[in-house]
Write a protein that holds these residues in place. Structure first.
Motif, PDB file in Angstrom:
ATOM      1  N   LYS A 151       0.846  -1.170   0.000  1.00 25.04           N
ATOM      2  CA  LYS A 151       0.000   0.000   0.000  1.00 25.04           C
ATOM      3  C   LYS A 151       0.897   1.241   0.000  1.00 25.04           C
ATOM      4  O   LYS A 151       1.731   1.396   0.868  1.00 25.04           O
ATOM      5  N   ARG A 153       0.644   5.379  -0.271  1.00 20.54           N
ATOM      6  CA  ARG A 153      -0.248   6.546  -0.269  1.00 20.54           C
ATOM      7  C   ARG A 153       0.304   7.563  -1.265  1.00 20.54           C
ATOM      8  O   ARG A 153       1.476   7.923  -1.245  1.00 20.54           O
ATOM      9  N   GLU A 155       0.167  11.342  -2.690  1.00 17.38           N
ATOM     10  CA  GLU A 155      -0.199  12.698  -2.285  1.00 17.38           C
ATOM     11  C   GLU A 155      -1.024  13.354  -3.389  1.00 17.38           C
ATOM     12  O   GLU A 155      -0.681  13.276  -4.571  1.00 17.38           O
TER      13      GLU A 155
END
Length: 158
Positions: A151, A153, A155
């Motif tokens: 996973k 993330r 931005e």
């Protein structure tokens, strides 16, 4: 309703010769569509084989495979992992016999199956688990760490 409306267009009089093949193609397509829509738990083959229903569910940890094997016992089923392929193999044998005063009924049902399921990752056979209960086979194939999704993330810029 006209009786001609109940017949496939292939058999209607007055169609042009070129239309016969397209009508035949449409009719065959309709028959296959009807066949594929019907839920079949077991598909029977002419050679005594049957094709059990199999569900494959991918989780974050691996694959869960469930096969419905009516009439089979655990001793009649074989589970193998070779490379990136899971193979389920087995045979069912059901025999019943009834004897009464004036009549005798003997029924036998036999069927063999082989299902091979391609896998998207290599599996450690030592970590595969299988259970069999009331005609349902459950196989769990854990994913190796490198096959588990990471996973990340991202931005969002405005």
């Amino acid at each position: 309703m006209d009786r001609r409306d109940l017949m496939p267009s292939l058999f209607r009089t007055g169609s042009r010769p070129g239309d016969v093949f397209s009508a035949l193609q449409q009719e065959v397509g309709r028959v296959f569509d009807t066949f594929m829509r019907e839920p079949l738990t077991v598909r029977l083959g002419g050679d005594g084989s049957f094709m059990p229903s199999v569900d494959v569910v991918e989780t974050s940890d691996g694959l869960d495979v469930t096969a419905e094997l009516p009439g089979c016992e655990a001793k009649d089923v074989e589970v193998n992992v070779i490379g990136r392929t899971l193979t389920l193999k087995g045979e069912k044998r059901v025999e019943s016999e009834t004897k009464e005063k004036d009549w005798h009924v003997s029924e036998r049902s036999y069927g063999a199956f082989v299902r091979s399921i391609p896998l998207a990752f290599d599996v450690d056979p030592a970590k595969v688990s299988a259970s069999f209960d009331k005609g349902v086979l459950k196989v769990n194939l854990p994913k190796p760490p490198e096959a588990k999704p990471e996973k990340t993330r991202i931005e969002i810029k405005s």
